[in-house]
Design a protein around this motif. Structure first.
Motif, short mmCIF file in Angstrom:
data_model
loop_
_atom_site.label_atom_id
_atom_site.label_comp_id
_atom_site.label_asym_id
_atom_site.label_seq_id
_atom_site.Cartn_x
_atom_site.Cartn_y
_atom_site.Cartn_z
N SER A 1 0.89 -1.27 0.07
CA SER A 1 -0.23 -0.08 0.01
C SER A 1 0.68 1.30 0.05
O SER A 1 0.31 2.43 -0.50
N PHE A 2 2.02 1.35 0.31
CA PHE A 2 3.09 2.27 0.50
C PHE A 2 3.74 2.49 -0.72
O PHE A 2 4.49 3.39 -1.22
N VAL A 3 3.73 1.41 -1.91
CA VAL A 3 4.81 1.50 -2.97
C VAL A 3 4.14 2.77 -3.96
O VAL A 3 5.05 3.42 -4.33
N PRO A 4 2.99 2.90 -4.28
CA PRO A 4 2.63 4.20 -4.76
C PRO A 4 2.97 5.46 -4.33
O PRO A 4 3.61 6.23 -4.98
N LEU A 5 3.12 5.35 -3.04
CA LEU A 5 3.24 6.91 -2.29
C LEU A 5 4.93 6.91 -2.39
O LEU A 5 5.33 8.08 -2.61
N ILE A 6 5.82 5.86 -2.38
CA ILE A 6 7.13 5.70 -2.44
C ILE A 6 7.64 6.24 -4.04
O ILE A 6 8.25 7.04 -4.25
N LEU A 7 6.89 5.61 -5.07
CA LEU A 7 7.11 5.88 -6.32
C LEU A 7 6.78 7.34 -6.72
O LEU A 7 7.64 8.06 -7.43
N ILE A 8 5.86 7.94 -6.10
CA ILE A 8 5.40 9.45 -6.40
C ILE A 8 6.46 10.31 -5.77
O ILE A 8 6.98 11.29 -6.45
N PHE A 9 7.04 9.82 -4.42
CA PHE A 9 8.21 10.65 -4.16
C PHE A 9 9.38 10.54 -4.69
O PHE A 9 10.20 11.59 -4.96
N ALA A 10 9.59 9.52 -5.21
CA ALA A 10 10.77 9.28 -6.14
C ALA A 10 10.74 9.90 -7.49
O ALA A 10 11.92 10.69 -7.92
N ILE A 11 9.76 10.16 -8.10
CA ILE A 11 9.39 10.82 -9.21
C ILE A 11 9.53 12.31 -8.92
O ILE A 11 10.22 13.31 -9.66
N MET A 12 8.96 12.94 -7.89
CA MET A 12 9.08 14.36 -7.44
C MET A 12 10.48 14.75 -7.16
O MET A 12 10.87 15.70 -7.65
N PHE B 1 13.34 13.22 -8.46
CA PHE B 1 14.18 13.26 -9.80
C PHE B 1 13.70 14.38 -10.66
O PHE B 1 14.41 14.78 -11.52
N LEU B 2 12.30 14.64 -10.82
CA LEU B 2 12.14 15.83 -11.73
C LEU B 2 11.81 17.09 -11.08
O LEU B 2 11.84 18.18 -11.94
N LEU B 3 11.81 17.35 -9.80
CA LEU B 3 11.65 18.73 -9.31
C LEU B 3 12.52 19.09 -8.39
O LEU B 3 13.35 20.22 -8.74
N ILE B 4 13.13 18.36 -7.54
CA ILE B 4 13.98 18.76 -6.17
C ILE B 4 15.35 18.77 -6.83
O ILE B 4 16.15 19.60 -6.49
N ARG B 5 15.87 17.67 -7.21
CA ARG B 5 17.49 17.32 -7.76
C ARG B 5 17.64 18.58 -8.81
O ARG B 5 18.68 19.19 -8.56
N PRO B 6 17.07 18.90 -9.93
CA PRO B 6 17.45 19.77 -10.74
C PRO B 6 17.48 21.17 -9.96
O PRO B 6 18.14 21.98 -10.59
N GLN B 7 16.33 21.39 -9.21
CA GLN B 7 16.60 22.98 -8.50
C GLN B 7 17.59 23.00 -7.63
O GLN B 7 18.25 24.02 -7.75
N GLN B 8 18.02 21.72 -7.05
CA GLN B 8 19.18 22.15 -6.13
C GLN B 8 20.67 22.28 -7.10
O GLN B 8 21.60 22.90 -6.61
N LYS B 9 20.47 21.51 -8.18
CA LYS B 9 21.61 21.68 -9.36
C LYS B 9 21.72 23.17 -9.82
O LYS B 9 22.60 23.72 -9.85
N LYS B 10 20.63 23.58 -10.14
CA LYS B 10 20.59 25.15 -10.45
C LYS B 10 20.85 26.01 -9.57
O LYS B 10 21.87 27.01 -9.65
N MET B 11 20.65 25.85 -8.09
CA MET B 11 21.01 26.71 -7.12
C MET B 11 22.57 26.81 -6.78
O MET B 11 23.14 27.50 -6.71
N LYS B 12 23.02 25.31 -7.01
CA LYS B 12 24.48 25.29 -6.82
C LYS B 12 25.30 26.12 -7.80
O LYS B 12 26.19 26.70 -7.66
N GLU B 13 24.74 25.93 -9.03
CA GLU B 13 25.45 26.79 -10.23
C GLU B 13 25.54 28.21 -10.19
O GLU B 13 26.46 28.94 -10.33
#
Length: 109
Positions: free
Chosen positions: A19-30, A32-44
């Motif tokens: 029952s937690f697998v969909p929640l974990i997948l949503i967090f992983a997608i968020m 890799f698509l939103l948090i990680r690129p924003q952190q990279k842009k802030m570092k640059e």
């Protein structure tokens, strides 16, 4: 004729982890698509701001174009630069508001 409540609950029951697998997948997608690129842009951006030096032509977030004349490093002016926006007109700008470096000066050797 009627299903008992206990039987109905047992028929749809799965493991708790499933029952937690969909929640974990949503967090992983968020991540890799939103948090990680924003952190990279802030570092640059932080690296670009830290590399500012005298003679660089910059654009601020407010749209002011000017040439860096001095990087201020006093206790009360940490994180500020002095920018010449016209001949004889100098303003102080917070380094974090620099949006882009147009012309980078070569470091003196």
């Amino acid at each position: 004729m009627f299903a008992t409540p206990a039987y109905a609950q047992a028929a749809g029951g799965g493991s708790a982890i499933a029952s937690f697998v969909p929640l974990i997948l949503i967090f992983a997608i968020m991540y890799f698509l939103l948090i990680r690129p924003q952190q990279k842009k802030m570092k640059e951006h932080q690296n670009m701001v830290n590399a500012l030096r005298r003679g660089d032509q910059i654009v601020t977030q407010g749209g002011i174009v000017g040439k860096v004349t001095k990087v201020l490093d006093g206790a009360d002016t940490t994180g500020q630069i002095e920018v010449e926006i016209a001949e004889g007109v100098k303003v102080r700008v917070v380094q974090a508001t620099v949006a882009q470096v147009l012309n980078k000066t070569e470091p003196t050797k």
